[in-house]
Design an enzyme around this catalytic site. Sequence first.
Site, PDB file in Angstrom:
ATOM      1  N   ALA A   1       0.869  -1.173   0.000  1.00 57.47           N
ATOM      2  CA  ALA A   1       0.000   0.000   0.000  1.00 57.47           C
ATOM      3  C   ALA A   1       0.908   1.226   0.000  1.00 57.47           C
ATOM      4  CB  ALA A   1      -0.891  -0.014   1.237  1.00 57.47           C
TER       5      ALA A   1
ATOM      6  N   GLY B   1       0.723  -5.019   0.963  1.00 56.91           N
ATOM      7  CA  GLY B   1      -0.470  -5.097   0.124  1.00 56.91           C
ATOM      8  C   GLY B   1      -0.203  -5.764  -1.221  1.00 56.91           C
TER       9      GLY B   1
ATOM     10  N   GLU C   1      -0.468  -9.346  -0.522  1.00 59.08           N
ATOM     11  CA  GLU C   1      -1.892  -9.620  -0.267  1.00 59.08           C
ATOM     12  C   GLU C   1      -2.700  -9.629  -1.561  1.00 59.08           C
ATOM     13  OE1 GLU C   1      -1.890  -6.446   2.700  1.00 59.08           O
ATOM     14  OE2 GLU C   1      -2.709  -7.873   4.138  1.00 59.08           O
TER      15      GLU C   1
ATOM     16  N   GLU D   1       4.814  -5.003   7.062  1.00 59.51           N
ATOM     17  CA  GLU D   1       4.078  -3.948   7.769  1.00 59.51           C
ATOM     18  C   GLU D   1       4.608  -3.721   9.181  1.00 59.51           C
ATOM     19  OE1 GLU D   1       2.645  -6.348   5.961  1.00 59.51           O
ATOM     20  OE2 GLU D   1       1.002  -5.528   4.765  1.00 59.51           O
TER      21      GLU D   1
HETATM   22  C1  HXC Z   1       5.054   4.357  -1.240  1.00 61.66           C
HETATM   23  C2  HXC Z   1       6.992   3.397  -1.996  1.00 61.66           C
HETATM   24  C3  HXC Z   1       6.635   2.152  -1.435  1.00 61.66           C
HETATM   25  C4  HXC Z   1       5.381   2.073  -0.747  1.00 61.66           C
HETATM   26  C5  HXC Z   1       8.537   1.925  -2.398  1.00 61.66           C
HETATM   27  N1  HXC Z   1       8.176   3.199  -2.585  1.00 61.66           N
HETATM   28  N2  HXC Z   1       7.623   1.265  -1.704  1.00 61.66           N
HETATM   29  N3  HXC Z   1       6.205   4.480  -1.902  1.00 61.66           N
HETATM   30  N4  HXC Z   1       4.633   3.205  -0.678  1.00 61.66           N
HETATM   31  N5  HXC Z   1       4.931   0.953  -0.217  1.00 61.66           N
HETATM   32  C6  HXC Z   1       8.911   4.245  -3.283  1.00 61.66           C
HETATM   33  C7  HXC Z   1      10.097   4.729  -2.471  1.00 61.66           C
HETATM   34  O1  HXC Z   1       9.687   5.682  -1.524  1.00 61.66           O
HETATM   35  C8  HXC Z   1      10.960   5.327  -3.540  1.00 61.66           C
HETATM   36  O2  HXC Z   1      10.448   6.592  -3.884  1.00 61.66           O
HETATM   37  C9  HXC Z   1      10.726   4.411  -4.741  1.00 61.66           C
HETATM   38  O3  HXC Z   1       9.499   3.735  -4.469  1.00 61.66           O
HETATM   39  C10 HXC Z   1      11.806   3.368  -4.879  1.00 61.66           C
HETATM   40  O4  HXC Z   1      11.975   2.701  -3.643  1.00 61.66           O
HETATM   41  P1  HXC Z   1      13.389   2.500  -2.920  1.00 61.66           P
HETATM   42  O5  HXC Z   1      13.131   2.232  -1.506  1.00 61.66           O
HETATM   43  O6  HXC Z   1      14.299   3.639  -3.251  1.00 61.66           O
HETATM   44  O7  HXC Z   1      13.914   1.189  -3.681  1.00 61.66           O
HETATM   45  P2  HXC Z   1      14.860   0.034  -3.086  1.00 61.66           P
HETATM   46  O8  HXC Z   1      15.986   0.635  -2.283  1.00 61.66           O
HETATM   47  O9  HXC Z   1      15.196  -0.799  -4.275  1.00 61.66           O
HETATM   48  O10 HXC Z   1      13.953  -0.790  -2.070  1.00 61.66           O
HETATM   49  C11 HXC Z   1      12.839  -1.494  -2.540  1.00 61.66           C
HETATM   50  C12 HXC Z   1      11.945  -1.908  -1.349  1.00 61.66           C
HETATM   51  C13 HXC Z   1      11.624  -0.703  -0.482  1.00 61.66           C
HETATM   52  C14 HXC Z   1      12.664  -3.005  -0.516  1.00 61.66           C
HETATM   53  C15 HXC Z   1      10.685  -2.552  -1.940  1.00 61.66           C
HETATM   54  O11 HXC Z   1      11.096   0.310  -1.317  1.00 61.66           O
HETATM   55  C16 HXC Z   1      10.624  -0.953   0.597  1.00 61.66           C
HETATM   56  O12 HXC Z   1      10.938  -1.533   1.636  1.00 61.66           O
HETATM   57  N6  HXC Z   1       9.379  -0.487   0.382  1.00 61.66           N
HETATM   58  C17 HXC Z   1       8.333  -0.537   1.374  1.00 61.66           C
HETATM   59  C18 HXC Z   1       7.799  -1.926   1.507  1.00 61.66           C
HETATM   60  C19 HXC Z   1       6.692  -1.973   2.549  1.00 61.66           C
HETATM   61  O13 HXC Z   1       6.900  -1.651   3.733  1.00 61.66           O
HETATM   62  N7  HXC Z   1       5.499  -2.382   2.148  1.00 61.66           N
HETATM   63  C20 HXC Z   1       4.374  -2.511   3.026  1.00 61.66           C
HETATM   64  C21 HXC Z   1       3.645  -1.225   3.012  1.00 61.66           C
HETATM   65  S1  HXC Z   1       2.355  -1.232   4.194  1.00 61.66           S
HETATM   66  P3  HXC Z   1      11.407   7.876  -4.089  1.00 61.66           P
HETATM   67  O14 HXC Z   1      10.427   8.989  -4.270  1.00 61.66           O
HETATM   68  O15 HXC Z   1      12.274   7.977  -2.888  1.00 61.66           O
HETATM   69  O16 HXC Z   1      12.160   7.529  -5.344  1.00 61.66           O
HETATM   70  C22 HXC Z   1       1.119  -2.081   3.477  1.00 61.66           C
HETATM   71  C23 HXC Z   1      -0.132  -2.124   4.304  1.00 61.66           C
HETATM   72  C24 HXC Z   1      -1.023  -3.164   3.753  1.00 61.66           C
HETATM   73  O17 HXC Z   1       1.208  -2.593   2.419  1.00 61.66           O
HETATM   74  C25 HXC Z   1      -2.388  -2.932   4.256  1.00 61.66           C
HETATM   75  C26 HXC Z   1      -3.354  -3.501   3.318  1.00 61.66           C
HETATM   76  C27 HXC Z   1      -3.213  -3.062   1.922  1.00 61.66           C
END
Ligand code: HXC
Length: 260
Positions: free
Chosen positions: A68, A111, A114, A134
């Site tokens: 998400a 997400g 999911e 998460e």
């Molecule tokens: C918003 C995101 C994002 C996310 C990545 N980006 N994941 N933006 N929401 N979930 C954005 C980053 O901010 C960044 O933007 C760009 O994408 C590239 O990501 P990087 O982190 O620079 O890439 P990398 O170093 O290769 O790392 C990849 C990654 C990491 C391991 C996937 O991005 C990461 O850990 N993302 C978050 C994963 C996460 O926590 N997901 C769960 C979310 S909570 P900029 O602008 O800096 O270039 C969730 C709740 C679910 O899903 C509830 C039900 C739906």
Amino acid sequence: KQYQYLLVDIKGQNSNVALVQLNRPKALNALCDGLMTELSTVLESLDKDDKIGCIVLTGSTRAFAAGADIKEMQNRKLAEVIGSGFLDQWSAVTRIKKPIIAAVNGYALGGGCELSMMCDIIYAGETAEFGQPEIVIGTIPGAGGTQRLPRYVGKSKAMEIVLTGNRINAKEAEKFGLVSAVFPPDRVVDEAIKTAEKIASHSRIVVQLAKEAVNAAFETTLAEGNRLEKRLFHTTFGLDDRKEGMTAFLEKRKPNFTGQ
Ligand code: HXC
């Protein structure tokens, strides 16, 4: 039709497979509200489209979807997420009657993981990584991660994934039963389309009944599930396609299904 966050294509020798690609590359396909609204609209319209027999859902080589949208969630308050029914539109994916195959390359996190689990079959590229991170950002899965993941991989593995936030790779995901097959990254979408074509070659209406029956296995007791299965099986005897399928077999020819 043009979408902001999606690419939609018709595939297959008989043009009966829809390929829906998540297309928000700068945010690794983070599933913002706008994307999920478009996705539910597209899936619902494909579900009604008589020409389409199966749907393939994919992302990019780098990410199926990284979760998400964290930016969008950062400042949200409790009353707001309850009041607005945050994530409500996600369940639209689970109401689609046609089979959906997730073709996953790269990250399928939070997400994203999911969303793949809401699909009916998951194929993964060798470099795919699945996870529910998460917990790392102070929240928990909200679109089925704590419910569907244990049904795929069992309690111990699901707990480990949800409580640590650690990712698993495609090979592990296959071993644990989360994905049904792993392919080289550049093959996974084509393989998904091949499987989708096979599914689309069957009777539309019977495929729908079969999907409904398998899904019941995750919702009901064994006795209730078997009862429903029997009734759905009986239901096929009211269909021309059931008669045609059996007749074609006995006449040693290919069936000509009409969806009736
Ligand atoms: C918003 C995101 C994002 C996310 C990545 N980006 N994941 N933006 N929401 N979930 C954005 C980053 O901010 C960044 O933007 C760009 O994408 C590239 O990501 P990087 O982190 O620079 O890439 P990398 O170093 O290769 O790392 C990849 C990654 C990491 C391991 C996937 O991005 C990461 O850990 N993302 C978050 C994963 C996460 O926590 N997901 C769960 C979310 S909570 P900029 O602008 O800096 O270039 C969730 C709740 C679910 O899903 C509830 C039900 C739906």
